[in-house]
Design an enzyme around this catalytic site. Structure first.
Site, PDB file in Angstrom:
ATOM      1  N   GLU A 118       1.142  -0.322  -5.203  1.00  0.00           N
ATOM      2  CA  GLU A 118       0.128   0.714  -5.409  1.00  0.00           C
ATOM      3  C   GLU A 118       0.862   2.040  -5.638  1.00  0.00           C
ATOM      4  O   GLU A 118       1.233   2.736  -4.707  1.00  0.00           O
ATOM      5  CB  GLU A 118      -0.802   0.834  -4.191  1.00  0.00           C
TER       6      GLU A 118
ATOM      7  N   ASP B  64       0.827  -1.201   0.000  1.00  0.00           N
ATOM      8  CA  ASP B  64       0.000   0.000   0.000  1.00  0.00           C
ATOM      9  C   ASP B  64       0.866   1.258   0.000  1.00  0.00           C
ATOM     10  O   ASP B  64       1.937   1.290   0.607  1.00  0.00           O
ATOM     11  CB  ASP B  64      -0.906   0.000   1.244  1.00  0.00           C
TER      12      ASP B  64
END
EC number: 2.4.1.18
Length: 673
Positions: free
Chosen positions: A390, A336
């Site tokens: 990401e 993330d």
């Protein structure tokens, strides 16, 4: 002066990177030097990433007792406290060993009835910031007091678990079709779902639809449920809201038995700022795990930023990765917030419109080295495991090998794709859609760098936005979803929803992702319990009864998603080379391309249905429709005969087909052998 040929394969593949090859070589050399330093000091990267087996609370079967060890260099004194000593803050001091680590040993002979698996613990720290009770950073489990809502660490000795996944190999997942899921909101009840409920109720659905990979969100402990798991406090602890660590193992084990890989959302981009539950100012220095001053604070996320240049911090994070891979058999990670990690400005307010932005302006070189070490270690521990980044910046080489000059990820999320679809639905009439722009957005990715394409994820479903289904149909979904209730808004929404998803999975990348429930057009948005909604779970759940009801049109969305996934996987479309554009017809908004040996035909026109549409095909032969979005079982109008063969014919020295292409319809054709 002669031009010096590039050294790195990444630069050979992209000559525009030539001026930046020194920067790429520098980050490659820094990685190699840091790795050598680790190997010289610790023996190997493998051993370096086992800090969790030494630090924290660990049982010693030889000495028969529990060790608690802690890295807290600036602390004045540490005391182990818990229900075993009635939370006495003075009775069990830790001493500093020869490695500068605080430690205490509790032998079974004295503590087997009081300090055992399940005991509640904290550490009392005397430091420059005062005397505070804290949760040990390497704790394996935390639990929340239902009355006071505060968290405490819990001693946890893993119960024996028999894995039955020895025949599963994540390297066989060469075309990931990913089902993004949040265990807590995966049930229909207005409450928090569990690992056991997910295994029993949701896992069979994922398998039946045809997804071969699950991406689990919010696994690591987080004090605020509404953070969606992205404000982590305890990095080695399975979130106790969903069950025990053993129950998570059972979920992964059952998925593997079904041939499904399980990857984890790992949040190493930041940490919760909470002092009581988290890592902030643990030893009183203000900069133990995080950068001091403004660099250590993420203003947009209201959280703390790790200091990736500190060897103990890298060791903590790499050990964390190893722990989840080995203890729970995860098959990789979706990292993330990689953009935030790569740049000191976290990508906030920056337009990445020049290569200087990737190499010369605010790059966090220590973070790049950490990510290179992380991707290296994942492959060492579990060859074939997936590493997905990401990143919205488009950092060159992010998904190339370190030897090529890259960072080592396998895939990056195609974050611009869902944003584009939402923008299109919000701001343009169907008649104004530009098929060349659509093609450009879906195919715009870096050479040799794999992309996970997705039409929407959890981001598009959160409060403040809408899912594609809700953008398309909005309030009409509340009143006109019965199968015997014709409605133009629903018909349009259903047709476009199918087109967008098939266009995205077939054209947009080398992998595909769907957020749970979106495959059947789940209505409304996600809103976690909070003060503003009276702490309601009404919108933090998935209404499976909608798709299970044969009288509702949600079954059409689900049936198409299942058929689409079957075709894509059977013919290995996403792992095939990039699509070959065959025809772009702006007047009729028709897009035709070949990929994976299949012919994809999209008619995005809201009105134009064209009889006897002629199209060029690469090879002569008879073609059959193997997927037709206009089929009645998909909520279509059954206007095209897909049970016959369409023979090619020769015209202008080329092979052509003739068939009926109806408006808002997608067709997939295969040449018969």
């Amino acid at each position: 002066m002669k031009n010096i040929p590039p050294v790195l394969q990444l630069v050979k593949d992209d000559p525009w990177l030539t001026p930046y090859e020194p920067d790429l070589l520098e980050r490659q050399q820094t990685y190699q030097q840091v790795k050598r330093n680790i190997e010289q000091e610790y023996g190997s990267l493998d051993y370096y990433a086992q800090a969790h087996k030494y630090l924290g609370i660990n049982y010693d079967p030889e000495q028969k007792g529990w060790w608690y060890r802690e890295w807290a260099p600036a602390a004045y004194a540490l005391f182990l406290i818990g229900d075993f000593n009635n939370w006495n803050r003075e009775s069990h001091p830790l001493s500093v060993n020869e490695r500068g680590i605080w430690e205490i040993f509790l032998p079974d002979a004295e503590y087997q009835d009081t300090f055992t698996s399940g005991s509640l613990v904290k550490v009392h720290i005397k430091a420059a910031n005062g005397n505070l009770d804290r949760i040990p950073p390497y704790i394996r489990r935390t639990v929340q007091n239902p009355e006071t809502y505060d968290f405490a660490g819990q001693v946890w000795q893993m119960a024996p678990f028999t894995w039955q996944d020895e025949n599963f190999n994540p390297a066989t997942i060469t075309e990931p079709i990913i089902y993004e899921a949040h265990v807590g909101m995966a049930q229909e009840k207005e409450g928090i779902g569990t690992f056991l409920e997910f295994t029993q109720n949701v896992l069979p659905r994922i398998h039946a639809v045809g997804y071969n990979c699950i991406q689990l969100m919010a696994v690591m402990e987080h004090p605020y449920y509404g953070s969606f798991g992205y404000h982590v406090s305890n990095f080695f602890a399975v979130s106790s809201r969903f069950g025990t660590p053993e129950e998570l193992k059972q979920l992964v084990n059952e998925a593997h038995k079904l041939g499904i890989a399980v990857i984890m959302d790992v949040v190493h981009s930041h940490a919760v700022k909470n002092v009581a539950e988290g890592l902030v100012n643990f030893d009183g220095s203000g900069h133990q795990y995080f950068h001091p001053g403004p660099q250590g604070y993420h203003p947009a996320w209201d959280s703390r930023v790790f200091d990736y240049g500190k060897k103990e911090v890298r060791q903590f994070l790499l050990s964390n990765i190893r722990y989840w891979l080995e203890e729970f058999h995860f098959d990789g990670f979706r990292f993330d917030g990689v953009t935030s990690m790569l740049y000191q400005h976290h990508g906030e307010g920056v337009s990445f419109d020049h290569y200087d932005r990737y190499f010369r302006a605010g790059v966090d070189k220590h973070a790049i080295t950490y990510l290179q070490l992380a991707t290296t270690m994942v492959q060492q521990i579990k060859p074939g495991a997936l590493c997905i980044a990401e990143d919205m910046s488009g950092m060159p080489g992010l998904c190339r090998t370190i030897a090529d000059g890259g960072i080592g990820f396998d895939y990056r999320l195609g974050m611009g794709i869902p944003d584009y679809w939402i923008k299109l639905l919000k701001h343009q009439r169907d008649e104004d859609w530009n098929i060349y722009e659509m093609w450009g957005v879906l195919t715009n990715r870096r050479y040799k760098e794999k992309t996970v394409a997705y039409a929407e994820s959890h981001d598009q479903a959160m409060v403040g936005d809408k899912t594609l289904a809700f953008w398309l149909m909005d309030k009409e979904m509340y009143f006109h979803m019965s199968v015997d209730d014709p409605n133009l808004v629903i018909d349009r929404g259903l047709a476009i929803h199918k087109l967008i998803r098939l266009f995205t999975i077939s054209l947009g990348g080398e992998a595909y992702l769907n957020f749970m429930g979106n495959e059947f057009g789940h209505p409304e948005w996600i809103d976690f319990p909070r003060q503003g909604n009276n702490w309601s779970y009404k919108y933090a759940r998935r209404q499976w009864s909608l798709v299970d009801n044969p009288n509702l049109k949600y079954k059409y969305f689900a049936a198409f998603d299942q058929a689409m996934t079957h075709v894509i996987r059977k013919y290995k479309v996403v792992s095939a080379p990039a699509a070959w554009q065959l025809n772009m017809d702006t007047s009729n908004k028709v897009v035709i391309f070949e990929r994976g040996g299949l012919i994809f035909i999209f008619n995005f026109s809201p009105t134009n249905s064209i009889p006897d549409y002629k199209l060029w095909v690469p090879a002569a032969g008879s073609y059959q429709i193997i997927l037709n979005s206009d089929r009645p079982e998909f909520g279509g109008f059954n206007r095209i005969a897909d049970d016959i063969l369409y023979p090619s014919f020769s015209e202008d020295k080329s092979n052509k087909l003739r068939l009926y292409i109806t408006n808002r319809t997608a067709l997939v054709l295969k040449r018969q052998e």
